[in-house]
Scaffold this active site. Structure first.
Site, PDB file in Angstrom:
ATOM      1  N   HIS B  30      17.111 -18.550   9.034  1.00 39.71           N
ATOM      2  CA  HIS B  30      18.204 -18.694   9.984  1.00 39.71           C
ATOM      3  C   HIS B  30      17.804 -18.164  11.355  1.00 39.71           C
ATOM      4  O   HIS B  30      17.982 -16.973  11.641  1.00 39.71           O
ATOM      5  CB  HIS B  30      19.430 -17.939   9.468  1.00 39.71           C
ATOM      6  CG  HIS B  30      19.899 -18.394   8.121  1.00 39.71           C
ATOM      7  ND1 HIS B  30      19.245 -18.071   6.953  1.00 39.71           N
ATOM      8  CD2 HIS B  30      20.961 -19.168   7.748  1.00 39.71           C
ATOM      9  CE1 HIS B  30      19.874 -18.629   5.922  1.00 39.71           C
ATOM     10  NE2 HIS B  30      20.916 -19.287   6.372  1.00 39.71           N
ATOM     11  N   HIS B 261      21.547 -22.920  12.797  1.00 45.83           N
ATOM     12  CA  HIS B 261      22.057 -21.871  11.917  1.00 45.83           C
ATOM     13  C   HIS B 261      21.121 -21.540  10.771  1.00 45.83           C
ATOM     14  O   HIS B 261      20.711 -20.400  10.603  1.00 45.83           O
ATOM     15  CB  HIS B 261      23.441 -22.260  11.381  1.00 45.83           C
ATOM     16  CG  HIS B 261      24.063 -21.193  10.559  1.00 45.83           C
ATOM     17  ND1 HIS B 261      23.741 -20.984   9.235  1.00 45.83           N
ATOM     18  CD2 HIS B 261      24.970 -20.242  10.859  1.00 45.83           C
ATOM     19  CE1 HIS B 261      24.427 -19.952   8.774  1.00 45.83           C
ATOM     20  NE2 HIS B 261      25.185 -19.492   9.740  1.00 45.83           N
ATOM     21  N   GLU B 407      40.733  -3.988  -4.010  1.00 49.54           N
ATOM     22  CA  GLU B 407      39.682  -3.702  -4.979  1.00 49.54           C
ATOM     23  C   GLU B 407      38.291  -3.991  -4.416  1.00 49.54           C
ATOM     24  O   GLU B 407      37.348  -3.209  -4.591  1.00 49.54           O
ATOM     25  CB  GLU B 407      39.898  -4.521  -6.257  1.00 49.54           C
ATOM     26  CG  GLU B 407      41.203  -4.223  -6.988  1.00 49.54           C
ATOM     27  CD  GLU B 407      42.397  -4.958  -6.415  1.00 49.54           C
ATOM     28  OE1 GLU B 407      42.208  -5.815  -5.521  1.00 49.54           O
ATOM     29  OE2 GLU B 407      43.532  -4.677  -6.856  1.00 49.54           O
ATOM     30  N   HIS B 469      46.409  -9.646 -17.275  1.00 49.26           N
ATOM     31  CA  HIS B 469      45.918  -8.274 -17.104  1.00 49.26           C
ATOM     32  C   HIS B 469      45.019  -7.803 -18.249  1.00 49.26           C
ATOM     33  O   HIS B 469      44.498  -6.700 -18.190  1.00 49.26           O
ATOM     34  CB  HIS B 469      47.116  -7.313 -16.961  1.00 49.26           C
ATOM     35  CG  HIS B 469      47.753  -7.371 -15.605  1.00 49.26           C
ATOM     36  ND1 HIS B 469      48.206  -8.540 -15.059  1.00 49.26           N
ATOM     37  CD2 HIS B 469      47.986  -6.408 -14.671  1.00 49.26           C
ATOM     38  CE1 HIS B 469      48.707  -8.290 -13.849  1.00 49.26           C
ATOM     39  NE2 HIS B 469      48.579  -7.016 -13.592  1.00 49.26           N
TER      40      HIS B 469
END
Lengths: 665, 665
Positions: B30, B261, B407, B469
């Protein structure tokens, strides 16, 4: 039609009573949120939400998403009170009990009216974004007569604090999804205490900076809630309605504190709350007059539904609309036939990511439901086709989403799109970034939606980008997710086959793990008359090549290692050692075959060797403990792919002697 | 000391030349970002960054994080030019080649001066937040004389668009981390094209709404860059410096486009760039005068380092400071002895999350390095102890972070804290949300830092919260991550043992998978004289109980299923069937034992049965194909834990007959 606002307070109290009583009966759950948002929800359902309790899956209904899913008693109360067949009052009495549909968090597969499974914070709003995208896309094609509905979400502080919220609101603001309205339960309480223990953010300004309209209201003032919602509906940007609420409102000693968040109020506080609310009814009893008021809330929707049905019946797009809402599996199988037969005639050596693009050509051309996209890796994931023009704020008819660098937001939006119906979403990123959207992939599986993840650059074979970008454990770890098919095809034909299978499982999501590097075509000889019925990948694994000499070895390989397996076999045969080559593009489908098929492919008395450029843990299932597992149990490195495969022992020269030793040892 | 600004342009061009030439030589990489940010980086390193190339690990150096890690040639250029021993020019010539340290993305374990491994977008900024936290915490104790440095990060549009950015800047703003400065490469280009293809966000306002100071500059104007950086340094909030740049600046035909890029510029464009830049030197040649200017950039730091050393030597906290920077393993072992011996004398039946809290008591008291926290689940993760007072903007001396519902941001911040040194971070969430921070856990492992994840509610045993969960695949899937120890202890003593082990592996992160539900104490009989040397968990698995009758079965269980294994054994023994019980708290440590130990525990000729309330895939490694795997290969359900264990077959009544059948079959 409109209810007298003064009658809404007792209606809201019915939610509060059911919620606190159900949580108490279960001795676990979250009363604070339903009690805090009861007034807002009552206004929304009574005055604005378009729904028909007798036809919960009506295509043009508004979508209601309880992003703060821990407050599940809110939606169970709403569904019960407003006249959905389920949950019954008995279901609510059995909140959080085995075999009953009122689970701790709302599950879309247990109850109609629960549009999506929520609880993992932040994803509800992100799925709502996907629903709003699907709505606009279908609207662009079918017009306001057939598709024009809103998507509503209730979100808590947690939903807004999660990283995915940034991705979701950024995407929604950019796409100007004006039919999306998020009702923020602004109660300043999180589990650990006051929200300002961990955040100082100006939520409103963050939303305006993402192109959202923001309006605030007193979440316990019926008129003010109505005003705010109407302002939101009038604005052509997505709206955040900041509803200032008191968590656990009605529980006189605990309201406004985290004590109401995630635990039963206790008998004393419940008794006090009954007093405060003027609610002198037994647990799970809602008086007839309040129930009657609630039953009227669906009337607007019933009427709207009936009008919609008339419009559909008189529409010249009626058949097309119905077809759009159906499954695409059969059509996918037909659409891919010529492509595969062509490859059989003229084999091509390309990367499987390129093979995926080649398969997507005819598939996206034949299937208008398919909506593609990529998290800013369009050219690398090879996800765009001539049929999929950009979907943008200026043109919602497009079928390709530039999701931006938002993997988690993309995956959750895909879930929302798939749940909405009428579209089949696929989206791309590098396989390593399945880590970034892993829980949304899990929710695809749990919610039983057929989202398709195009995950390229699937091993050290991506080369120079190095260990941060090289999946080692991802393929195997995704195989562990229940109800998720992980495909790792080996060539152009298997890639097309796996695409077809992915489109044929509308209740199971799929991962396509695809190579960056070019791979020789292994298939074709028997594929000149290919149809869905002859799809060899459908059994998850198959014998690509049988042994010539007496069989001593079975080589089991996936994806970019299948051609290596064939090279190894050929060198073994040169030494007089017969070797089968088994290609195993999908372990989940293989595991589902009967024992006879499995043991025919992987016979007990033969040395079995797995070859996969990833974690070896797990391959013992197919090779036994006396087999050989050629894998990578460390992080990769940055170098050209060829150098890496050599370094990590993925060459016939490195593997053949290990097999010979094993046979001799 | 200060360089004449006019001399900075050629210095920046040296970065541009090295970057475009190295990418060209590697034929991948890059160039756009290093060429675009060359001016900003030159100003930063020349005038502001505090570093000593001869002592790259000096504790009080500024930290420099290249969050946009794909632009790795920027940091390689900076390190080489400014006089670090590595990378050499030969290393740069061999950018992205096997065996050389200039990897595709910067790897902290390959080069001094690379403070962290970056490339997975967004995590660099989040790790920088952690570094800034660690700096303030140590500063609060050791004062400005010993600890006072800044953390700098260079971030691209991708870093800011990722969800984790929201979490990171929210935390940094809330904690008022004024020593943190993020330099945003504001070039409006992403891989897919113009950034406005996918985003319309007002980045500046989003940062101010999170409590940040924002300043803008022309990223190609030396004086303007200096002005902006100085404004940022003067502000007591964390700062975003928006540097307006042109990606690939200097490449006359490609600059400002995504073509620069992620691909080499090609020989023609490189020749044109040499022309444009007035750079007529051969590839990889930097003229002596420019090199000499670069070599002066470290002088300020060398001097500052020398002064700092004098202050340290005369400080009465010298010994304490050095100890703080060292490892905690031995001290951890000693600190836990009395606790474990006490448990041996007085067994306790508690959840392992509670057992973890009990172990944390003496550990956090003895080890000031330990800094705890939780992502808004403090009371559920049991992570807070009397020794760990809150760390807040008002009091940086605290040792407990209320991370909020972040988190991923938490895990990345923990990585930054661990990389900074002087602190040992541990942080809690529910195990299911390891999915949310999974790639940061992976980066703990890849970066070889000893972060400790306290992951509670580790199975269906959490009960009513239901399948969203309930971890099913998480424990096994985390075991697949290289260099990560996953501990699933069975009782109070194993939990304390696993905590000790986690603190004894500073280069390997740990997961503690802990139960919500109470578990009987299985250990104690032989632990009255416990020391680190007798830590039975250290081998990953051990025989908890040998068979009484002739051994026919070995039961291998983990965590909350170990007591079930013991019940099963006892019922088998009652039928005259001898059964060993093996507790396996850590498969990774067990796999590292020699073959004799492993086969003694898991003998080839005995029926082996694994019992773990999670995915069974993988357990074949320990049981072989002729064993039994008691696991859960579907999503859980919402119900009380006892009902679920029964439903999913985790009772002795359900398991014993399967074993008996197998033995008879």
């Amino acid at each position: 039609m409109s209810l007298d606002p003064s009658r809404m307070a007792p209606m809201a109290n019915a939610i509060r009573a059911l919620s606190m009583d159900a949580v108490q009966a279960a001795n676990s759950g979250h009363p604070g949120m339903p009690m805090g948002m009861a007034d807002v929800a009552t206004v929304l359902w009574s005055k604005y939400l378009k729904f028909d309790p007798s036809a919960p899956n009506w295509a043009d209904r508004d979508r209601f998403v309880l992003s703060a899913g821990h407050g599940s008693m809110l939606i169970y109360s709403l569904l019960h009170l407003s006249g959905y067949a389920k949950p019954t009052i008995d279901d609510i009495r059995n909140f959080r009990q085995l075999g009953y549909p009122c689970a701790g968090h709302p599950e879309n597969f247990l109850l109609d009216g629960v549009e999506c499974t929520t609880g993992p914070l932040g994803q509800g709003v992100a799925m709502a974004v996907g629903m709003a995208i699907a709505e606009r896309q279908l609207n662009a094609h079918f017009g306001d007569d057939l598709v024009s509905h809103r998507t509503w979400a209730i979100a808590g502080d947690g939903c807004l604090m999660e990283g995915i919220n940034h991705e979701a609101i950024g995407l929604a603001g950019h796409l100007k999804l004006g039919q999306l309205i998020v009702l923020w339960d602004d109660n300043n309480i999180t589990i650990d205490g006051q929200a300002d223990l961990s955040t100082s953010e100006d939520v409103r300004t963050r939303h305006t900076s993402a192109g959202w309209h923001v309006v605030s209201c007193d979440g316990h003032d019926i008129a003010d809630i109505s005003r705010a919602i109407e302002e939101a509906m009038a604005d052509d940007r997505p709206s955040l309605v900041a509803c200032k609420t008191i968590i656990g409102k009605g529980a006189p000693n605990k309201q406004g504190t985290s004590a109401t968040h995630g635990a039963p109020l206790g008998p004393d506080e419940i008794a006090a709350a009954r007093e405060t609310l003027g609610w002198d009814h037994e647990p799970f009893v809602v008086p007839e007059d309040i129930m009657a008021d609630w039953q009227t809330t669906g009337h607007r929707g019933v009427e709207a539904h009936s009008e919609w049905k008339s419009r559909l019946e008189s529409s010249d797009k009626q058949d097309e609309f119905k077809a759009r809402m159906g499954n695409v599996g059969d059509a996918a199988g037909r659409a891919i036939e010529d492509h595969i037969r062509g490859l059989a005639a003229e084999p091509q050596k390309v990367a499987t990511r390129k093979a995926s693009e080649m398969a997507l050509g005819p598939l996206t051309e034949a299937l208008p439901q398919m909506i593609g996209g990529s998290a800013d890796l369009t050219g690398s994931n090879n996800t765009k086709t001539p049929s999929t023009l950009p979907f943008s704020a200026d043109d919602y008819s497009g079928r390709y989403l530039y999701y931006g660098i938002r993997e988690f937001g993309m995956a959750a939006a895909m879930n929302g799109m798939a749940l909405h119906g009428g579209v089949v979403p696929y989206g791309g990123t590098f396989l390593i970034f399945s880590d970034y959207c892993r829980n949304a992939i899990r929710l695809s599986a749990l919610q039983e939606v057929g989202a398709i993840y195009v995950m390229t650059h699937d091993s050290i074979g991506l080369g120079e980008d190095g260990p941060t970008h090289q999946p080692v454990e991802q393929v195997m770890s995704l195989r562990l997710v229940p109800n998720l098919n992980v495909y790792r095809p080996c060539d152009t034909i298997e890639t097309a086959e796996c695409w077809t299978l992915a489109l044929q499982t509308p209740n199971t999501p799929s991962i396509l793990a695809l190579s960056r590097q070019g791979l020789p075509q292994m298939r074709g000889q028997d594929d000149g008359e290919w149809t869905s019925v002859t799809n060899r990948s459908a059994k998850g694994a198959y014998r690509l090549k049988g042994a010539d000499a007496e069989r001593k070895v079975v080589l089991v390989a996936t994806g970019s290692e299948v051609h290596l397996g064939a090279e190894v076999a050929s060198e073994l045969e040169a030494q007089g050692i017969g070797a089968d080559v088994v290609s195993m593009p999908c372990t989940e489908l293989f595991d589902a075959q009967d024992a006879a098929y499995r043991s025919d492919l992987l016979p007990a008395d033969t040395l079995k060797v797995s070859i996969e450029a990833g974690a070896s843990f797990g391959w013992e299932r197919y090779t036994g403990l006396d087999g050989l597992n050629i894998g990578i149990d460390r992080f990769g490195a940055s170098a050209p792919a060829g150098d890496l495969f050599k370094k990590f022992g993925f060459t016939a020269d490195a593997i053949v002697p290990q097999i010979v030793n094993k046979l001799n040892g």
